[in-house]
Design a protein around this motif. Sequence first.
Motif, PDB file in Angstrom:
ATOM      1  N   GLY A  31       0.828  -1.195   0.000  1.00 29.51           N
ATOM      2  CA  GLY A  31       0.000   0.000   0.000  1.00 29.51           C
ATOM      3  C   GLY A  31       0.859   1.239   0.000  1.00 29.51           C
ATOM      4  N   ASN A  32       0.233   2.386  -0.268  1.00 27.52           N
ATOM      5  CA  ASN A  32       0.958   3.645  -0.384  1.00 27.52           C
ATOM      6  C   ASN A  32       0.234   4.723   0.402  1.00 27.52           C
ATOM      7  N   LEU A  33       0.980   5.534   1.132  1.00 30.86           N
ATOM      8  CA  LEU A  33       0.386   6.684   1.789  1.00 30.86           C
ATOM      9  C   LEU A  33      -0.059   7.701   0.750  1.00 30.86           C
ATOM     10  N   GLY A  34      -1.147   8.371   1.015  1.00 31.91           N
ATOM     11  CA  GLY A  34      -1.614   9.422   0.111  1.00 31.91           C
ATOM     12  C   GLY A  34      -2.194   8.893  -1.180  1.00 31.91           C
ATOM     13  N   GLN A  35      -2.786   7.691  -1.144  1.00 34.48           N
ATOM     14  CA  GLN A  35      -3.385   7.168  -2.368  1.00 34.48           C
ATOM     15  C   GLN A  35      -4.470   8.111  -2.865  1.00 34.48           C
ATOM     16  N   GLY A  36      -4.589   8.199  -4.162  1.00 36.01           N
ATOM     17  CA  GLY A  36      -5.567   9.083  -4.780  1.00 36.01           C
ATOM     18  C   GLY A  36      -4.923  10.220  -5.538  1.00 36.01           C
ATOM     19  N   GLY A  37      -3.713  10.575  -5.167  1.00 37.12           N
ATOM     20  CA  GLY A  37      -3.014  11.619  -5.893  1.00 37.12           C
ATOM     21  C   GLY A  37      -2.325  11.084  -7.131  1.00 37.12           C
ATOM     22  N   VAL A  38      -2.043  11.968  -8.073  1.00 37.30           N
ATOM     23  CA  VAL A  38      -1.301  11.598  -9.282  1.00 37.30           C
ATOM     24  C   VAL A  38      -0.148  12.581  -9.424  1.00 37.30           C
ATOM     25  N   PRO A  39       1.125  12.142  -9.548  1.00 39.22           N
ATOM     26  CA  PRO A  39       1.431  10.718  -9.663  1.00 39.22           C
ATOM     27  C   PRO A  39       1.330   9.987  -8.329  1.00 39.22           C
ATOM     28  N   LEU A  40       0.903   8.744  -8.426  1.00 33.05           N
ATOM     29  CA  LEU A  40       0.867   7.856  -7.282  1.00 33.05           C
ATOM     30  C   LEU A  40       2.253   7.229  -7.135  1.00 33.05           C
ATOM     31  N   VAL A  41       2.810   7.259  -5.927  1.00 34.37           N
ATOM     32  CA  VAL A  41       4.170   6.773  -5.687  1.00 34.37           C
ATOM     33  C   VAL A  41       4.111   5.426  -4.988  1.00 34.37           C
ATOM     34  N   ASP A  42       4.928   4.501  -5.461  1.00 35.76           N
ATOM     35  CA  ASP A  42       5.003   3.152  -4.917  1.00 35.76           C
ATOM     36  C   ASP A  42       5.823   3.190  -3.629  1.00 35.76           C
ATOM     37  N   GLY A  43       5.145   3.340  -2.488  1.00 34.41           N
ATOM     38  CA  GLY A  43       5.853   3.591  -1.242  1.00 34.41           C
ATOM     39  C   GLY A  43       6.031   2.401  -0.329  1.00 34.41           C
ATOM     40  N   HIS A  44       5.150   1.390  -0.423  1.00 34.14           N
ATOM     41  CA  HIS A  44       5.214   0.242   0.496  1.00 34.14           C
ATOM     42  C   HIS A  44       5.197   0.716   1.942  1.00 34.14           C
ATOM     43  N   ASP A  45       4.441   1.756   2.240  1.00 32.26           N
ATOM     44  CA  ASP A  45       4.507   2.356   3.566  1.00 32.26           C
ATOM     45  C   ASP A  45       3.127   2.526   4.199  1.00 32.26           C
ATOM     46  N   ALA A  46       2.178   1.661   3.793  1.00 28.44           N
ATOM     47  CA  ALA A  46       0.825   1.744   4.313  1.00 28.44           C
ATOM     48  C   ALA A  46       0.172   0.373   4.175  1.00 28.44           C
ATOM     49  N   PRO A  47      -0.963   0.164   4.835  1.00 23.10           N
ATOM     50  CA  PRO A  47      -1.680  -1.094   4.629  1.00 23.10           C
ATOM     51  C   PRO A  47      -2.040  -1.304   3.160  1.00 23.10           C
ATOM     52  N   VAL A  48      -2.163  -2.552   2.768  1.00 27.41           N
ATOM     53  CA  VAL A  48      -2.534  -2.881   1.395  1.00 27.41           C
ATOM     54  C   VAL A  48      -3.870  -2.229   1.065  1.00 27.41           C
ATOM     55  N   GLY A  49      -3.938  -1.572  -0.086  1.00 25.86           N
ATOM     56  CA  GLY A  49      -5.141  -0.839  -0.461  1.00 25.86           C
ATOM     57  C   GLY A  49      -6.272  -1.739  -0.921  1.00 25.86           C
ATOM     58  N   ASP A  50      -7.507  -1.236  -0.792  1.00 28.89           N
ATOM     59  CA  ASP A  50      -8.672  -1.991  -1.250  1.00 28.89           C
ATOM     60  C   ASP A  50      -8.576  -2.300  -2.741  1.00 28.89           C
ATOM     61  N   ASP A  51      -7.992  -1.382  -3.526  1.00 24.49           N
ATOM     62  CA  ASP A  51      -7.877  -1.613  -4.955  1.00 24.49           C
ATOM     63  C   ASP A  51      -6.930  -2.774  -5.252  1.00 24.49           C
ATOM     64  N   VAL A  52      -5.896  -2.930  -4.425  1.00 22.28           N
ATOM     65  CA  VAL A  52      -4.977  -4.059  -4.601  1.00 22.28           C
ATOM     66  C   VAL A  52      -5.665  -5.361  -4.213  1.00 22.28           C
ATOM     67  N   PHE A  53      -6.428  -5.349  -3.131  1.00 23.37           N
ATOM     68  CA  PHE A  53      -7.166  -6.548  -2.744  1.00 23.37           C
ATOM     69  C   PHE A  53      -8.175  -6.949  -3.823  1.00 23.37           C
ATOM     70  N   ALA A  54      -8.823  -5.967  -4.431  1.00 25.55           N
ATOM     71  CA  ALA A  54      -9.778  -6.277  -5.490  1.00 25.55           C
ATOM     72  C   ALA A  54      -9.089  -6.938  -6.679  1.00 25.55           C
ATOM     73  N   LEU A  55      -7.886  -6.440  -7.028  1.00 30.41           N
ATOM     74  CA  LEU A  55      -7.122  -7.067  -8.111  1.00 30.41           C
ATOM     75  C   LEU A  55      -6.708  -8.490  -7.744  1.00 30.41           C
ATOM     76  N   LEU A  56      -6.345  -8.690  -6.476  1.00 31.31           N
ATOM     77  CA  LEU A  56      -5.952 -10.028  -6.039  1.00 31.31           C
ATOM     78  C   LEU A  56      -7.114 -11.006  -6.179  1.00 31.31           C
ATOM     79  N   GLU A  57      -8.301 -10.586  -5.778  1.00 29.61           N
ATOM     80  CA  GLU A  57      -9.460 -11.470  -5.919  1.00 29.61           C
ATOM     81  C   GLU A  57      -9.729 -11.773  -7.391  1.00 29.61           C
ATOM     82  N   HIS A  58      -9.595 -10.759  -8.239  1.00 31.20           N
ATOM     83  CA  HIS A  58      -9.786 -10.969  -9.678  1.00 31.20           C
ATOM     84  C   HIS A  58      -8.744 -11.948 -10.217  1.00 31.20           C
ATOM     85  N   LEU A  59      -7.503 -11.785  -9.795  1.00 30.56           N
ATOM     86  CA  LEU A  59      -6.453 -12.684 -10.256  1.00 30.56           C
ATOM     87  C   LEU A  59      -6.745 -14.116  -9.830  1.00 30.56           C
ATOM     88  N   GLU A  60      -7.113 -14.312  -8.571  1.00 31.94           N
ATOM     89  CA  GLU A  60      -7.394 -15.665  -8.089  1.00 31.94           C
ATOM     90  C   GLU A  60      -8.603 -16.260  -8.807  1.00 31.94           C
TER      91      GLU A  60
END
Length: 284
Positions: free
Chosen positions: A211-240
Motif C-alpha cells: 500500500g501507499n500513503l496518500g493514495q488518490g493523488g497523481v502521480p501515485l508513488v510506490d511507497g510500500h509504507d501503508a496497509p494494502v489498499g482496497d484496490d490491490v485486494f480487489a485485483l488479487l481477488e480478480h487474479l485468483e
Amino acid sequence: MPTTTISAPPDLGVGLGYREELHDGILAHPAAIDWLEIVTDRYLVDPAQNKLLRALRDRFVVVAHGLEMSIGSDAPVDPDYLDAVAAVADVVDAPWVSDHLCFTREDGVELHNLTPVLRTEEKVRTIAANAQRVQDGLGRPFLLENISYYLDLPGGMTEAEFITAVLDRCDCGLLLDLNNVVVNAANHGFDPYDFLDALPLDRVVQVHLAGNLGQGGVPLVDGHDAPVGDDVFALLEHLESRQHVRAAMIERDGHFPDDFTELVDELDRVRATLTAGGVSRGAR
C-alpha cells in the motif's frame, strides 16, 4: 547446462517480507506467516556464516528477492553478482529467486534505481536470454517482477505485451506486483483489470501486495509504507478468480505498525480474499 524449469513451483500460501523492524513480531506470530521473503542484496557478504539467514530458514520457507541483477542491461549479467545471489539462495534453500524486469546499471554506471527499459523486440531477446542464463546459473526457478515506472518509454509494445513476449522466449516465471499495477494504471491511464487479463497468468508464481500513503493523488508513488489498499485486494481477488495464486505476500518498508497484529489481520485478509477468488473461479 540443462535448463531449470518452473513447471511445478510449490504452493506456499500467504507470506510477509522480512524486515529487521518486524523481526520480533515475526518470531512471535509464526503461525500467521506461511513463508518469508528476504531482500537478497542485504545478505551477499558471507551468507554461509549469517546466523540470521540460517535461523529464518529453520523456522520458515524463505524466498530470495533481489534488486541489482539488472536483467534489462545490454551487457550480460554480472557473474560475480549472480554467484553471490546463488550463495544466499543456497543457504536459505529458496524454492525460487526473483528480481525486477528493468535495468540498474549500464556501461559501468550504477543507477541505483529500478529503471524501465525500451519495449522493443531487441530488448525482448536480450532480457529473455539474460533471464534464462540467470535461472540456469542459479539452478532454481527465477522470476521477473513488473516494476512501477513514472516515465513511460516508447517502444512499440504495451507493458503487458512486452512481459508476455519476454516470458515466451524464456522458461522463467512472473512475480506479479499488484501494487505496481495499481500505481502504473493510475499514473499512465490504463485499466488494471485489462492489464492482468492480457498477461500469461499461468506463468505467475508469486504475488506482491503493498500500500501507499496518500493514495488518490497523481502521480501515485510506490511507497510500500501503508496497509494494502482496497484496490490491490480487489485485483488479487480478480487474479485468483482467473488463476490460482500459489504464493502471495505483503511488502511493508516504512511506517511499520506499532502493533504487529495489524499485519496479522492483513495476512488473514489476504487468505480470505484468495478464498473468495477461488470460489468465484470454481463457480465458472
